[in-house]
Write an enzyme that holds these catalytic residues in place. Sequence first.
Site, PDB file in Angstrom:
ATOM      1  CG  ASP A  49      38.329  -3.579 -46.057  1.00 45.36           C
ATOM      2  OD1 ASP A  49      38.745  -3.100 -44.989  1.00 45.36           O
ATOM      3  OD2 ASP A  49      37.245  -3.249 -46.591  1.00 45.36           O
ATOM      4  NE  ARG A  53      30.190  -5.674 -46.589  1.00 46.61           N
ATOM      5  CZ  ARG A  53      29.991  -5.478 -47.892  1.00 46.61           C
ATOM      6  NH1 ARG A  53      29.251  -6.324 -48.593  1.00 46.61           N
ATOM      7  NH2 ARG A  53      30.528  -4.437 -48.500  1.00 46.61           N
ATOM      8  CE1 TYR A  78      40.764  12.437 -39.068  1.00 50.78           C
ATOM      9  CE2 TYR A  78      41.506  10.808 -37.470  1.00 50.78           C
ATOM     10  CZ  TYR A  78      40.489  11.386 -38.201  1.00 50.78           C
ATOM     11  OH  TYR A  78      39.198  10.922 -38.079  1.00 50.78           O
ATOM     12  N   GLY A 113      41.508   6.115 -39.619  1.00 55.11           N
ATOM     13  CA  GLY A 113      41.238   4.729 -39.978  1.00 55.11           C
ATOM     14  C   GLY A 113      41.939   4.336 -41.261  1.00 55.11           C
ATOM     15  CG  ASP A 165      38.304   2.175 -42.864  1.00 58.06           C
ATOM     16  OD1 ASP A 165      38.986   2.990 -42.201  1.00 58.06           O
ATOM     17  OD2 ASP A 165      37.116   1.911 -42.581  1.00 58.06           O
ATOM     18  NE  ARG A 166      37.762   8.696 -42.198  1.00 58.61           N
ATOM     19  CZ  ARG A 166      37.836   9.594 -41.200  1.00 58.61           C
ATOM     20  NH1 ARG A 166      37.974   9.189 -39.944  1.00 58.61           N
ATOM     21  NH2 ARG A 166      37.789  10.883 -41.481  1.00 58.61           N
ATOM     22  CG  ASP A 195      33.702   2.911 -46.705  1.00 55.48           C
ATOM     23  OD1 ASP A 195      32.663   2.254 -46.925  1.00 55.48           O
ATOM     24  OD2 ASP A 195      34.788   2.374 -46.425  1.00 55.48           O
ATOM     25  CB  THR A 221       6.410   1.220 -38.769  1.00 55.15           C
ATOM     26  OG1 THR A 221       5.214   1.696 -38.152  1.00 55.15           O
ATOM     27  CG2 THR A 221       7.592   1.488 -37.842  1.00 55.15           C
TER      28      THR A 221
END
Length: 255
Positions: free
Chosen positions: A13, A18, A99, A106, A108-109, A128, A183
């Site tokens: 992947d 990454r 879609y 994507g 990955d999705r 994700d 902060t």
Amino acid sequence: MNRSSPLEALLIDCGNSRIGWSSYDGEAVTPPEHCRHGGTLPPELTAQWSQQPPRRVLIANVAGGGLQQQLGRWFASHWKITPTLLRAQRQAHGVTNGYRDAETLGVDRWLALIGARTVTSQPLCVVDCGTAVTIDVMDAVGVHQGGLIAPGYGMMLTCLEQGTAIAGIDLREHDGQLLGSSTAECIHSGAVNSVAALIDRVMGAHPGHALLLTGGDAQRIFPLLEHHAEVIPDLLFRGMARYVKQRQARDGGKC
């Protein structure tokens, strides 16, 4: 599968920041491992892969063509294998793409949705928590209802650091309080709670849906959610394994 036989598949992947990988032995995927890639193939990465070539290499890539080409060259020179590059489809493995232009979803999705169907047949929401946060909703018969994309936790920190006079943001965890007393704590709380609130809003609009989290920041977001969730780190790789099983069936079930 015989232990002396080659591994069935190496699953890769290539994400925005990454690269992750897992092995599939014909029955289950191994726990995924990850490292940052910076747009190039990390030299220490390939040393962690088995010296014995697998039968197949599958790649899901959203990181651009450069890394994909580097991987292709490595597998060609070291293992004489041409990887299979997966893409979203209109319909496969019990999932129907929502879609209008199916291939622009994507990969990955897409794979996470397929992986989610191996977990439950309930209507569900797949999140994700990576460089970008993606949220996808799917009904009980596997029809993708659509989704949304937002900056992830790390990207929010980077945007604040680059777009304001705030410099050197301390990324160490604070004590979990909603309101920070520095902060750094305020920025951290604002980022993680923004992601959690977005997920909860989507879940509030879809009662009765199961919530599955994956991605590098899933464990960071999980405790802040008002809705019950399950964290599944290998969700995408479970989806990739479905493609390997399909190929095995075409090849007559041979492992």
